[in-house]
Write an enzyme that holds these catalytic residues in place. Structure first.
Site, short mmCIF file in Angstrom:
data_model
loop_
_atom_site.label_atom_id
_atom_site.label_comp_id
_atom_site.label_asym_id
_atom_site.label_seq_id
_atom_site.Cartn_x
_atom_site.Cartn_y
_atom_site.Cartn_z
N ALA A 164 0.85 -1.19 0.00
CA ALA A 164 0.00 0.00 0.00
C ALA A 164 0.89 1.25 0.00
O ALA A 164 2.10 1.16 0.20
CB ALA A 164 -0.89 0.02 1.24
N LYS A 165 0.30 2.38 -0.22
CA LYS A 165 1.01 3.66 -0.04
C LYS A 165 -0.05 4.73 0.18
O LYS A 165 -1.18 4.59 -0.29
CB LYS A 165 1.82 4.01 -1.29
CG LYS A 165 2.94 4.98 -1.03
CD LYS A 165 4.13 4.24 -0.48
CE LYS A 165 5.30 5.15 -0.20
NZ LYS A 165 6.51 4.32 0.02
#
Ligand code: GLU
Length: 416
Positions: A105-106
């Site tokens: 994720a980011k």
């Protein structure tokens, strides 16, 4: 990189290059080319002057087949959905390269943190955390620091999430201060891991650390610790740059004094003894190792040919454009890609999360030992693929990471 040919497009091109060797089923390849979930939030913040400003925040969970989504949060004026998606894809491959039970994720907020007060940053962080609070959690998605976010940002995130829940949830973020469930060794973990990959590369190339010349681009968390650790193991750091410019001293820079100069003046420029120069000029310095540790796309077709280094260890995520990467490959430069070279950060984030869930904390020697073992093993797995498939280290690392993610996707099958 232009808007039409953006960062995510570059990541997809690398995925395609890896797939030439993987030959994934078309549906699996398509699944890997699309983020699982993307959340865009509006973040209203009362500024110190009383006005309310609206910032745009993002959190992208790229893939969760191998476990909860994992990845940092960045604050930067250039944050866009395209950038966050690309970085979330890289986190997915990165976690798989080092075989962590995490997806990728980011997140990020488009803002200029350098022009904001601590109070403004705290209110921004708390409201952003609230807006993504249904998306994150120790079982689902675990943020961490990235560009212009730090331990304090993580403490505010942990507190906000815990206030919503009504009890303390240390495992919701990693990279926290140690007093609230952070891990020993996390602050320098990315750079520790990077130096381990450099040591393995030196053995492979029959070169020695003693007296090896180094240039570091970026003097934030990763760049500073990389310079400090490399200096402490006998390398000679001759050039350092930050966003304002660079400084060179062929006799070696005093890293502690340089850090103090940066804390006092806001930049490495002007440090003496040393000569000021631009980043592009600094690339031409006679350094055997180059550590780009700032932002993506820092090394591009316009400056890549200046580079004299034999080894590049990517402290940043994708600091080299695909076009420039080809030039380096043709020149025989040994590039250790970020999904391997900077994976030490997320490895110790994993240790932090495990310690938080167990409420049992390890000593620093235990963390360093486990980190060294994971990074060295991963380096050799990537090197073996690079030899066997006759590809560069970036393609090899992508092959390894993507293969592991694809296996998880395929064995889980399609819901419903
Ligand atoms: N932001 C770091 C990275 O790009 C760390 C991510 C994490 O620890 O979750 O790898």
């Amino acid at each position: 990189m232009t808007a039409e040919n953006g960062f995510f497009h570059e990541i997809l091109a690398t995925l395609e290059a890896a797939n030439k060797h993987l030959n994934l089923p078309p549906a699996t390849f398509e699944r890997l080319s699309i983020p699982r979930r993307s959340l865009i939030v509006s973040v209203p913040v009362q500024m110190d002057n009383g006005r309310i400003r609206f910032f745009t925040g993002y959190r992208v969970q790229y893939d969760t087949a191998r476990g909860p989504a994992k990845g940092g949060i960045r604050y930067h004026p250039h944050v866009t959905l395209d950038e966050i998606t690309a970085l979330a894809a890289l986190m997915t491959w990165k976690c798989a390269v080092v075989d962590l039970p995490f997806g990728g994720a980011k997140g990020g907020v488009a803002c200029d943190p350098t022009s904001m007060s601590q109070g403004e940053l705290m209110r921004l962080t708390r409201r952003y955390t609230y807006e993504i609070s249904t998306f994150i959690g120790p079982e689902s998605d675990i943020p961490a620091p990235d560009v212009y976010t730090d331990e304090q940002t993580m403490a505010w995130m942990m507190d906000t999430f815990s206030m919503i829940k009504g009890y303390s949830v240390p495992g919701v973020v990693t990279g926290k201060p140690v007093c609230i469930g952070g891990s020993l060794g996390r602050a320098s973990a990315t750079s520790d891991g990077l130096v381990i990959t450099v040591m393995e590369a030196l053995k492979h190339l029959n070169l020695s650390m003693k007296g090896m010349t180094v240039t570091v681009l970026g003097f934030g968390k990763v760049g500073f610790h990389a310079a400090r650790i490399l200096d402490s193991v006998g390398a000679k750091v001759i050039g350092v740059a930050d966003s304002k410019g660079g400084v060179l001293n062929n006799d070696g820079l005093d890293i502690a004094a340089l850090a103090k100069h940066k804390a006092d003046t806001g930049t490495v420029c002007g440090f003496r003894p040393g000569t000021n120069m631009s980043v592009d000029e600094l690339l031409g310095a006679p350094a055997t190792l180059l550590v780009p540790a700032a932002l993506e796309g820092q090394i591009h077709i316009g400056n890549v040919r200046n580079i004299k280094a034999r080894i590049i260890a990517e402290g940043a995520n994708n600091p080299i454009t695909n076009e420039a990467d080809k030039v380096l490959a043709d020149a025989g430069v040994f590039v250790i890609p970020g999904i391997l070279a900077n994976a030490g950060g997320v490895v110790v984030s994993y240790f932090e999360w495990v310690q938080d869930l167990q409420r049992y904390f390890w000593d620093e020697a235990e963390i360093k030992k486990r980190l060294t073992s994971i990074i060295s093993k991963s380096f050799h797995e990537v090197l073996d693929i690079s030899r066997k498939d006759k590809v560069d280290m970036r393609t090899a690392a992508t092959i390894l990471g993507v293969k592991r993610v694809a296996e998880a996707i395929n064995v889980r099958g399609l819901y419903p």
